[in-house]
Structures are given as structure tokens and as C-alpha cells.
Enzyme design. Structure first.
Site, short mmCIF file in Angstrom:
data_model
loop_
_atom_site.label_atom_id
_atom_site.label_comp_id
_atom_site.label_asym_id
_atom_site.label_seq_id
_atom_site.Cartn_x
_atom_site.Cartn_y
_atom_site.Cartn_z
N LYS A 1 0.75 -1.01 0.07
CA LYS A 1 -0.05 -0.16 -0.02
C LYS A 1 1.00 1.20 0.05
CE LYS A 1 -2.33 -0.84 3.82
NZ LYS A 1 -1.97 -2.24 4.25
N ARG B 1 -10.13 0.04 8.22
CA ARG B 1 -9.58 -1.33 8.70
C ARG B 1 -11.04 -1.92 9.44
NH1 ARG B 1 -3.99 0.31 9.08
NH2 ARG B 1 -2.54 -1.54 9.44
N ARG C 1 11.23 -6.41 5.62
CA ARG C 1 11.20 -4.80 5.92
C ARG C 1 11.48 -4.62 7.47
NH1 ARG C 1 5.09 -2.26 5.59
NH2 ARG C 1 4.86 -2.80 7.54
N ARG D 1 10.44 -0.67 12.59
CA ARG D 1 9.25 -0.30 13.31
C ARG D 1 8.81 -1.32 14.57
NH1 ARG D 1 4.65 0.37 8.78
NH2 ARG D 1 3.50 -0.91 10.38
N ARG E 1 -0.92 -9.22 13.30
CA ARG E 1 -1.36 -8.29 12.29
C ARG E 1 -2.24 -8.85 11.36
NH1 ARG E 1 3.85 -5.24 11.16
NH2 ARG E 1 2.69 -3.98 9.74
P1 AMP Z 1 0.22 0.53 9.20
O1 AMP Z 1 1.26 1.54 9.15
O2 AMP Z 1 -1.07 1.01 8.21
O3 AMP Z 1 0.47 -0.76 9.15
O4 AMP Z 1 -0.38 0.50 10.77
C1 AMP Z 1 0.23 0.40 11.86
C2 AMP Z 1 -0.56 0.04 12.98
O5 AMP Z 1 -1.25 1.15 13.61
C3 AMP Z 1 -1.50 -1.11 12.82
O6 AMP Z 1 -1.12 -2.51 13.12
C4 AMP Z 1 -2.65 -0.70 14.06
O7 AMP Z 1 -2.17 -0.97 15.13
C5 AMP Z 1 -2.65 0.94 13.72
N1 AMP Z 1 -3.47 1.33 12.63
C6 AMP Z 1 -3.25 1.95 11.56
N2 AMP Z 1 -4.25 2.23 11.05
C7 AMP Z 1 -5.45 2.00 11.74
C8 AMP Z 1 -6.68 1.96 11.86
N3 AMP Z 1 -7.42 2.52 10.61
N4 AMP Z 1 -7.41 1.51 12.59
C9 AMP Z 1 -6.97 1.06 13.87
N5 AMP Z 1 -5.58 0.78 13.92
C10 AMP Z 1 -4.70 1.34 12.95
#
Ligand code: AMP
Length: 190
Positions: A14, A89, A128, A134, A145
């Protein structure tokens, strides 16, 4: 204004595809993960709450995320397009996004669903993790996840199929090949 949701499991590409969309189409980008990481870095109230959820690989509660998104969205009023990355999400987040956009006189135009199987996702995320630093790119959290994605996020596909806006995109191959598929889907919705 064109509103694009880029949708897929963690590691599906993404972020990478969003960067290419920004370059080609000049759209703005809202990544809820990036916003949350900035909140954590700045040690805000939201950042402090989000930290434990993120470390576990769990989702941050819907009400917090929806509020956060509404604030960011208002700062993008004059965009020619917005890419929503990592949001929605959950079904309640999807419903909230539809409502927020309708209140602003627009809608989600296309949902680009990047399809990659779990073995490949695991492989990409472990790689990654070796460079991203991270906190959530480690084997155990990655597993959670992916489970969260299959349990809480993937039902959104059906939600968007019913609205006739889901574009299913093969998320494997070269970055350029995938971007060609992505571009076609964006051009078709404009
Ligand atoms: P990402 O960078 O999109 O993979 O997000 C990293 C983490 O942030 C996720 O595993 C969630 O813990 C939190 N997170 C990001 N976006 C959302 C969302 N739309 N709803 C809930 N948690 C989120």
C-alpha cells in the site's frame, strides 16, 4: 476530488503504490499508520494510547481513529484527490468514511485491493523489519497483524463489492507491473 482507498494486508504494498500514485496523479496521502507513528513520536495523548495497541499488532479503537481521520481530512479540503492508506480497517470505519465524505459532498471513487498471499506477506514484512526499525515488524506481531487483517479488515471487501467500487489487483510481480494495474483502475474511476 477523486477519493481512492488503497486496501490490503500489511505488507501488500500500500505504501509503495501510494508513493507512485502521488507522483503520477498529484494526490494527497493520508496514512493512519503514519499519523499514529507521528503521534507516538511526539508523545501526544493519542500517541500514548495507541502505542500498546500497535506494539501488540491490534487495532487502535474505532472512535479514536475516526476522530483523528476527520481532523486530517479537513486539512485536505483543496486536494484534487486523496489516497486513504490503512484506513478503513473495520466496517464501522468504512461506514464512517462514507458518511464523512458524503457530508463534504463527495464519495469513495475506487477501492484498490492489493491481493498477496500470507506466505509472501510474512516474507516481505520480516525483510522490511530488518530495515524499518518499526516496533511492529517482528515475527510475532506480524502474525497477529495478519490475523487481525483476516478477522476484522478483510470483511470490508464484501462491503465495497456491494457498493460496486472494489477493484481487485494482483499485488505480486514487479512494482511497475503492479502500478500499471493500479493506474488502470484509477483512470477507469475518474
Ligand atoms: P500501518 O502502518 O497501516 O500498518 O499501521 C500500523 C498500526 O497502526 C496497525 O497495526 C494498527 O495498530 C494501527 N492502525 C493504523 N491504521 C489503523 C486504523 N485505520 N484502525 C486501527 N488501527 C490502525
Amino acid at each position: 476530488m477523486t477519493n481512492v482507498v488503497i486496501f490490503g494486508a500489511p505488507g501488500s504494498g500500500k505504501g509503495t503504490q501510494s508513493e507512485l500514485i502521488i507522483k503520477k496523479y498529484g494526490f494527497d496521502h493520508i496514512s493512519t499508520g503514519d499519523v499514529l507513528r507521528a503521534e507516538m513520536k511526539n508523545e501526544t495523548e493519542l500517541g500514548k494510547i495507541a502505542k500498546d495497541y500497535i506494539a501488540k499488532g491490534a487495532l487502535v479503537p474505532d472512535d479514536l481513529i475516526i476522530n483523528m481521520l476527520a481532523n486530517v481530512l479537513d486539512s485536505k479540503k483543496n486536494s484534487k484527490g486523496v489516497i486513504f492508506d490503512g484506513f478503513p480497517r473495520t466496517i464501522p470505519q468504512g461506514e464512517a468514511l462514507n458518511k464523512m465524505l458524503a457530508e463534504r459532498g463527495c464519495k469513495v471513487d475506487v477501492v484498490l485491493s492489493l491481493e498477496v498471499d500470507d506466505a509472501e506477506l510474512m516474507d516481505r514484512l520480516i525483510k522490511r523489519g530488518q530495515i524499518s526499525g518499526r516496533s511492529d515488524d517482528n515475527a510475532e506481531t506480524i502474525k497477529s497483524r495478519l490475523e487481525v487483517y483476516h478477522g476484522q479488515t478483510s470483511p470490508l471487501k464484501q462491503f465495497y463489492i456491494e457498493q460496486g467500487i472494489l477493484a481487485s489487483i494482483k499485488g505480486t510481480g514487479s512494482i511497475e507491473e503492479i502500478f500499471e494495474r493500479v493506474s488502470k483502475a484509477i483512470d477507469a474511476c475518474k
